[in-house]
Motif scaffolding. Structure first.
Motif, PDB file in Angstrom:
ATOM      1  N   ASN A 195      44.253 -55.172   4.669  1.00  0.00           N
ATOM      2  CA  ASN A 195      44.169 -53.894   5.103  1.00  0.00           C
ATOM      3  C   ASN A 195      43.100 -53.167   4.578  1.00  0.00           C
ATOM      4  O   ASN A 195      42.108 -52.432   4.822  1.00  0.00           O
ATOM      5  CB  ASN A 195      45.572 -52.691   4.867  1.00  0.00           C
ATOM      6  N   ASN A 196      42.077 -54.158   3.173  1.00  0.00           N
ATOM      7  CA  ASN A 196      41.572 -53.491   2.486  1.00  0.00           C
ATOM      8  C   ASN A 196      40.525 -54.456   1.935  1.00  0.00           C
ATOM      9  O   ASN A 196      40.685 -55.943   2.401  1.00  0.00           O
ATOM     10  CB  ASN A 196      42.104 -52.520   1.311  1.00  0.00           C
ATOM     11  N   ARG A 197      39.878 -54.194   0.919  1.00  0.00           N
ATOM     12  CA  ARG A 197      39.206 -54.772   0.575  1.00  0.00           C
ATOM     13  C   ARG A 197      39.095 -56.557  -0.460  1.00  0.00           C
ATOM     14  O   ARG A 197      39.968 -57.615  -0.709  1.00  0.00           O
ATOM     15  CB  ARG A 197      37.447 -54.137  -0.779  1.00  0.00           C
ATOM     16  N   GLU A 198      39.905 -55.382  -1.325  1.00  0.00           N
ATOM     17  CA  GLU A 198      41.131 -56.543  -1.908  1.00  0.00           C
ATOM     18  C   GLU A 198      41.665 -57.080  -1.647  1.00  0.00           C
ATOM     19  O   GLU A 198      42.452 -58.821  -2.265  1.00  0.00           O
ATOM     20  CB  GLU A 198      42.183 -55.684  -3.088  1.00  0.00           C
ATOM     21  N   GLU A 199      42.887 -57.214  -0.787  1.00  0.00           N
ATOM     22  CA  GLU A 199      43.045 -58.134   0.414  1.00  0.00           C
ATOM     23  C   GLU A 199      42.042 -59.116   1.025  1.00  0.00           C
ATOM     24  O   GLU A 199      42.719 -60.182   0.647  1.00  0.00           O
ATOM     25  CB  GLU A 199      44.389 -57.862   1.727  1.00  0.00           C
ATOM     26  N   ALA A 200      41.596 -58.213   1.629  1.00  0.00           N
ATOM     27  CA  ALA A 200      40.237 -59.720   2.458  1.00  0.00           C
ATOM     28  C   ALA A 200      39.762 -60.636   0.736  1.00  0.00           C
ATOM     29  O   ALA A 200      38.808 -61.834   1.894  1.00  0.00           O
ATOM     30  CB  ALA A 200      39.479 -58.690   2.965  1.00  0.00           C
ATOM     31  N   GLU A 204      32.539 -70.641  -0.684  1.00  0.00           N
ATOM     32  CA  GLU A 204      31.263 -71.294  -0.307  1.00  0.00           C
ATOM     33  C   GLU A 204      31.648 -71.054   0.948  1.00  0.00           C
ATOM     34  O   GLU A 204      29.767 -71.072   2.065  1.00  0.00           O
ATOM     35  CB  GLU A 204      31.077 -72.807  -0.641  1.00  0.00           C
ATOM     36  N   ASP A 205      32.592 -70.558   2.040  1.00  0.00           N
ATOM     37  CA  ASP A 205      33.275 -70.291   3.986  1.00  0.00           C
ATOM     38  C   ASP A 205      33.896 -68.987   4.132  1.00  0.00           C
ATOM     39  O   ASP A 205      33.525 -68.401   5.656  1.00  0.00           O
ATOM     40  CB  ASP A 205      33.274 -72.060   3.721  1.00  0.00           C
ATOM     41  N   VAL A 206      33.540 -68.227   3.293  1.00  0.00           N
ATOM     42  CA  VAL A 206      34.198 -66.865   3.263  1.00  0.00           C
ATOM     43  C   VAL A 206      33.426 -65.786   3.059  1.00  0.00           C
ATOM     44  O   VAL A 206      33.214 -65.826   1.319  1.00  0.00           O
ATOM     45  CB  VAL A 206      35.519 -66.258   3.510  1.00  0.00           C
ATOM     46  N   THR A 207      32.556 -64.732   4.171  1.00  0.00           N
ATOM     47  CA  THR A 207      31.887 -63.960   3.258  1.00  0.00           C
ATOM     48  C   THR A 207      32.221 -62.542   3.517  1.00  0.00           C
ATOM     49  O   THR A 207      32.904 -62.170   4.855  1.00  0.00           O
ATOM     50  CB  THR A 207      30.679 -63.933   2.893  1.00  0.00           C
ATOM     51  N   LYS A 208      32.211 -61.370   2.733  1.00  0.00           N
ATOM     52  CA  LYS A 208      32.518 -59.890   3.246  1.00  0.00           C
ATOM     53  C   LYS A 208      31.971 -59.975   4.190  1.00  0.00           C
ATOM     54  O   LYS A 208      30.333 -59.753   4.298  1.00  0.00           O
ATOM     55  CB  LYS A 208      32.621 -59.545   2.012  1.00  0.00           C
ATOM     56  N   MET A 209      31.886 -59.635   5.000  1.00  0.00           N
ATOM     57  CA  MET A 209      31.074 -58.784   7.030  1.00  0.00           C
ATOM     58  C   MET A 209      30.613 -57.614   6.573  1.00  0.00           C
ATOM     59  O   MET A 209      30.822 -56.533   5.335  1.00  0.00           O
ATOM     60  CB  MET A 209      31.911 -59.031   7.874  1.00  0.00           C
ATOM     61  N   ALA A 210      28.741 -57.670   6.813  1.00  0.00           N
ATOM     62  CA  ALA A 210      28.061 -56.494   6.529  1.00  0.00           C
ATOM     63  C   ALA A 210      28.712 -55.293   7.042  1.00  0.00           C
ATOM     64  O   ALA A 210      29.175 -54.806   8.114  1.00  0.00           O
ATOM     65  CB  ALA A 210      26.679 -56.366   7.460  1.00  0.00           C
ATOM     66  N   TYR A 211      28.201 -54.505   6.630  1.00  0.00           N
ATOM     67  CA  TYR A 211      28.969 -52.944   7.319  1.00  0.00           C
ATOM     68  C   TYR A 211      30.382 -52.623   7.284  1.00  0.00           C
ATOM     69  O   TYR A 211      30.707 -51.740   7.232  1.00  0.00           O
ATOM     70  CB  TYR A 211      28.738 -52.504   8.272  1.00  0.00           C
ATOM     71  N   ILE A 212      31.523 -53.428   7.831  1.00  0.00           N
ATOM     72  CA  ILE A 212      32.569 -53.038   7.935  1.00  0.00           C
ATOM     73  C   ILE A 212      33.362 -53.795   7.422  1.00  0.00           C
ATOM     74  O   ILE A 212      34.831 -53.749   6.773  1.00  0.00           O
ATOM     75  CB  ILE A 212      32.986 -53.098   9.507  1.00  0.00           C
ATOM     76  N   GLY A 213      32.725 -54.705   6.226  1.00  0.00           N
ATOM     77  CA  GLY A 213      33.093 -55.403   5.028  1.00  0.00           C
ATOM     78  C   GLY A 213      34.667 -55.005   4.208  1.00  0.00           C
ATOM     79  O   GLY A 213      35.304 -54.854   3.900  1.00  0.00           O
ATOM     80  N   GLY A 228      37.624 -54.656   4.886  1.00  0.00           N
ATOM     81  CA  GLY A 228      38.412 -56.029   5.576  1.00  0.00           C
ATOM     82  C   GLY A 228      38.725 -56.732   6.398  1.00  0.00           C
ATOM     83  O   GLY A 228      39.073 -57.826   6.207  1.00  0.00           O
ATOM     84  N   TRP A 229      37.247 -57.023   6.697  1.00  0.00           N
ATOM     85  CA  TRP A 229      36.453 -57.403   7.434  1.00  0.00           C
ATOM     86  C   TRP A 229      35.943 -59.062   6.789  1.00  0.00           C
ATOM     87  O   TRP A 229      34.912 -58.201   5.741  1.00  0.00           O
ATOM     88  CB  TRP A 229      35.989 -56.993   8.081  1.00  0.00           C
ATOM     89  N   ASN A 230      36.151 -60.030   6.871  1.00  0.00           N
ATOM     90  CA  ASN A 230      35.244 -60.813   6.684  1.00  0.00           C
ATOM     91  C   ASN A 230      35.155 -62.159   7.346  1.00  0.00           C
ATOM     92  O   ASN A 230      35.038 -61.805   9.079  1.00  0.00           O
ATOM     93  CB  ASN A 230      36.588 -62.008   6.011  1.00  0.00           C
ATOM     94  N   THR A 231      34.116 -62.854   7.135  1.00  0.00           N
ATOM     95  CA  THR A 231      32.728 -63.368   8.378  1.00  0.00           C
ATOM     96  C   THR A 231      33.584 -65.111   7.862  1.00  0.00           C
ATOM     97  O   THR A 231      33.528 -65.762   6.699  1.00  0.00           O
ATOM     98  CB  THR A 231      31.650 -63.926   8.229  1.00  0.00           C
ATOM     99  N   ILE A 232      33.936 -65.905   8.292  1.00  0.00           N
ATOM    100  CA  ILE A 232      34.990 -67.048   8.003  1.00  0.00           C
ATOM    101  C   ILE A 232      34.070 -68.625   9.073  1.00  0.00           C
ATOM    102  O   ILE A 232      33.739 -68.326   9.939  1.00  0.00           O
ATOM    103  CB  ILE A 232      35.843 -67.962   8.605  1.00  0.00           C
ATOM    104  N   ARG A 233      33.117 -69.714   8.025  1.00  0.00           N
ATOM    105  CA  ARG A 233      32.800 -70.429   8.517  1.00  0.00           C
ATOM    106  C   ARG A 233      33.064 -71.635   8.830  1.00  0.00           C
ATOM    107  O   ARG A 233      34.051 -71.859   8.494  1.00  0.00           O
ATOM    108  CB  ARG A 233      31.409 -70.913   7.598  1.00  0.00           C
ATOM    109  N   LEU A 234      32.581 -72.079   9.949  1.00  0.00           N
ATOM    110  CA  LEU A 234      33.675 -72.529  11.234  1.00  0.00           C
ATOM    111  C   LEU A 234      32.855 -74.250  10.948  1.00  0.00           C
ATOM    112  O   LEU A 234      32.090 -74.220   9.889  1.00  0.00           O
ATOM    113  CB  LEU A 234      33.793 -72.626  12.477  1.00  0.00           C
ATOM    114  N   GLY A 235      34.473 -75.067  10.442  1.00  0.00           N
ATOM    115  CA  GLY A 235      33.372 -76.252   9.916  1.00  0.00           C
ATOM    116  C   GLY A 235      33.338 -76.915   8.650  1.00  0.00           C
ATOM    117  O   GLY A 235      32.419 -77.991   8.411  1.00  0.00           O
TER     118      GLY A 235
END
Length: 114
Positions: A52-57, A66-75, A78-85
């Motif tokens: 629901n917020n940046r702290e939770e994300a 190494e595989d999860v990063t805060k998304m640009a603009y909407i991070g 509480g939005w993250n980018t998760i790398r597959l593989g």
């Protein structure tokens, strides 16, 4: 090593009630429920609402730096980018998709929920 490919993730997202594919920006595929995006699909990653917020994300970022990063603009929302593989297990990625979907559905007006 993860076995999920971007096509698997898209198919899983589109299997959700009321989910549909859109391309709001050229070359950027998203999964929506109603008019709201619940997954950003691109290349070897998926962007999801992970709290629901940046702290939770950030809990996920701290677990898989190494595989999860805060998304640009909407991070910050509480939005993250998760790398597959990467290090994030397939079943956890699917759970994160479920959670992102459920969070977005809950924000829709009752009349628009699937």
């Amino acid at each position: 090593m993860s076995g999920l490919a971007s096509g698997d993730v898209l198919a899983y997202c589109l299997g959700k009630p009321g989910a549909w594919q859109d391309e709001p920006w050229e070359g950027d595929v998203v999964a929506k429920v109603g008019e709201k995006i619940f997954a950003f699909l691109g290349g070897d990653s998926v962007g999801l609402k992970c709290g629901n917020n940046r702290e939770e994300a950030d809990e996920l970022v701290d677990t898989y730096p190494e595989d999860v990063t805060k998304m640009a603009y909407i991070g910050r929302s509480g939005w993250n980018t998760i790398r597959l593989g990467g290090a994030v297990p397939d079943d956890e990625i699917l759970e994160l998709i479920d959670s992102s979907y459920e969070t977005i559905v809950a924000k829709l007006p009752k009349s628009r929920r699937p």
